[in-house]
Design a protein around this motif. Structure first.
Motif, PDB file in Angstrom:
ATOM      1  N   LEU A   1       5.276  17.522  59.670  1.00  9.27           N
ATOM      2  CA  LEU A   1       5.390  18.576  58.663  1.00  9.27           C
ATOM      3  C   LEU A   1       4.096  19.363  58.477  1.00  9.27           C
ATOM      4  O   LEU A   1       4.120  20.547  58.157  1.00  9.27           O
TER       5      LEU A   1
ATOM      6  N   GLY B   1      16.251  19.862  62.013  1.00 11.11           N
ATOM      7  CA  GLY B   1      14.798  20.004  62.042  1.00 11.11           C
ATOM      8  C   GLY B   1      14.331  21.233  61.294  1.00 11.11           C
ATOM      9  O   GLY B   1      13.344  21.190  60.556  1.00 11.11           O
TER      10      GLY B   1
ATOM     11  N   THR C   1       3.938  20.901  67.370  1.00  6.20           N
ATOM     12  CA  THR C   1       5.298  20.361  67.228  1.00  6.20           C
ATOM     13  C   THR C   1       6.144  20.726  68.434  1.00  6.20           C
ATOM     14  O   THR C   1       6.905  19.900  68.955  1.00  6.20           O
TER      15      THR C   1
ATOM     16  N   LEU D   1      12.214  22.294  63.946  1.00  8.53           N
ATOM     17  CA  LEU D   1      11.121  22.132  62.986  1.00  8.53           C
ATOM     18  C   LEU D   1       9.986  23.107  63.296  1.00  8.53           C
ATOM     19  O   LEU D   1       9.435  23.742  62.392  1.00  8.53           O
TER      20      LEU D   1
ATOM     21  N   PHE E   1      11.777  21.242  57.402  1.00 11.05           N
ATOM     22  CA  PHE E   1      10.576  21.968  56.981  1.00 11.05           C
ATOM     23  C   PHE E   1      10.907  22.941  55.858  1.00 11.05           C
ATOM     24  O   PHE E   1      10.104  23.151  54.943  1.00 11.05           O
TER      25      PHE E   1
ATOM     26  N   GLY F   1      10.227  13.332  62.016  1.00  5.34           N
ATOM     27  CA  GLY F   1       9.850  14.687  61.634  1.00  5.34           C
ATOM     28  C   GLY F   1       8.849  14.751  60.499  1.00  5.34           C
ATOM     29  O   GLY F   1       8.048  15.698  60.414  1.00  5.34           O
TER      30      GLY F   1
END
Length: 321
Positions: free
Chosen positions: A133, A71, A140, A193, A75, A129
């Motif tokens: 973004l 994760g 998140t 993330l 990003f 995911g």
């Protein structure tokens, strides 16, 4: 144009050696766990060693670290703009490797093949995911908490089939050598993330970037994590098998093996010792009566026989209570 600019900018800054090292450490931990699993499978360790107690927690920590890093990396690679060719290539590699593992384990372990393991979970989580973004880190993170909690409150027998068990709402975990359903395991992926969404735009990680290739072996393994994952387990199984030819493990009483493994697994699910003894004794008796015990212990159950084993487990659950 924006995608191309982001890709060029990432290449100019270089890879993040620290992230490769963390990924490499996770790979080493995974290899140590799989080696323990192999020793148990060949009979050198007591049944249930790798799937109960601290070893079980160790396995979950390793899986969480892989998903967290996946994760985080999503990003890092696509936070400014999704590089679709890069994402598509990486997704195809992970999903293709997951399919390869499913096929290989179905041939080797038809009764407990890996239909949704860690690579399957990473591939599925990567698609989810993409939806986050552009979300704020806090949003998140909140969805990560939601993903973790939801399977504890939403369960149904409808999801017990292997075709649906990958979601994570099953009431009875399916037999599999590696079962990492989307929920709750989406949680560490989204957590990674979210952390990346917070620290990456602030350039807190730039000092860990290195334009040159990593020089230490751990970081090199982390850089080629997928290849390491695919190669290490067959190599370890081959090693333990070779040792077994020279120094075979002591013979195992299959009945005692089953009772020990069954009771350990039952107790780990927060059931009392007496209830577990009744349950395991009941299943042992019924499986032997229906001539399923030896076939099950050899891992050669057909689909119809697997259904019968599940029925026996349900009957004994009622009778043991």
């Amino acid at each position: 144009m924006e995608t191309e600019t982001a890709a060029i900018d990432t290449r100019r800054k270089g890879r993040m050696g620290g992230l490769d090292t963390l990924r490499g450490l996770a790979l080493i931990a995974m290899a140590s766990y799989h080696f323990t699993w192999n020793l148990e499978y060949f009979g050198y360790l007591e049944p249930g060693t790798a799937t109960t107690g601290l070893w079980k927690l160790y396995a979950r920590a390793i899986a969480s670290s892989f998903l967290f890093l996946a994760g985080f990396s999503l990003f890092l690679a696509h936070g400014k703009a999704i590089n679709w060719p890069s994402f598509g290539k990486r997704f195809a590699m992970v999903a293709g490797s997951a399919l390869l593992i499913t096929i290989a384990t179905y041939v080797a372990f038809p009764d407990s093949f890996i239909f949704f393991g860690i690579l399957h979970s990473i591939a599925a989580a990567s698609l989810v995911g993409l939806l986050f973004l552009r979300a704020p880190p806090l949003v998140t993170l909140l969805f990560a908490a939601f993903a973790f909690a939801l399977p504890q409150y939403v369960q149904s027998d409808f999801f017990n089939s292997k075709w649906l068990a990958w979601v994570g709402f099953s009431t009875m975990p399916p037999r599999s050598n590696d079962y990492v359903p989307l929920l709750p395991w989406l949680a560490p992926f989204l957590a990674g993330l979210a952390v990346s969404q917070f620290v990456t735009p602030r350039s807190w990680l730039d000092r860990f970037r290195n334009p040159s290739s990593p020089r230490n072996l751990i970081a090199t393994a982390g850089r080629h994590s997928l290849a390491f994952y695919l190669i290490h387990q067959p190599a370890l199984i081959g090693l333990v098998y070779a040792v077994s030819l020279v120094a075979p493990p002591p013979p195992v009483d299959q009945v005692e093996l089953y009772k020990s493994s069954c009771e350990k697994s039952c107790v780990q699910q927060a059931n009392g010792q007496e209830l577990c003894q009744r349950f395991c004794g009941c299943t042992l008796e019924k499986l032997q009566a229906e001539s399923l015990f030896d076939i099950m212990m050899e891992g050669k159950l057909s689909a119809e026989q697997q259904t019968k084993v599940s029925d026996v487990a349900q009957q004994c659950t009622v009778e043991a209570q």
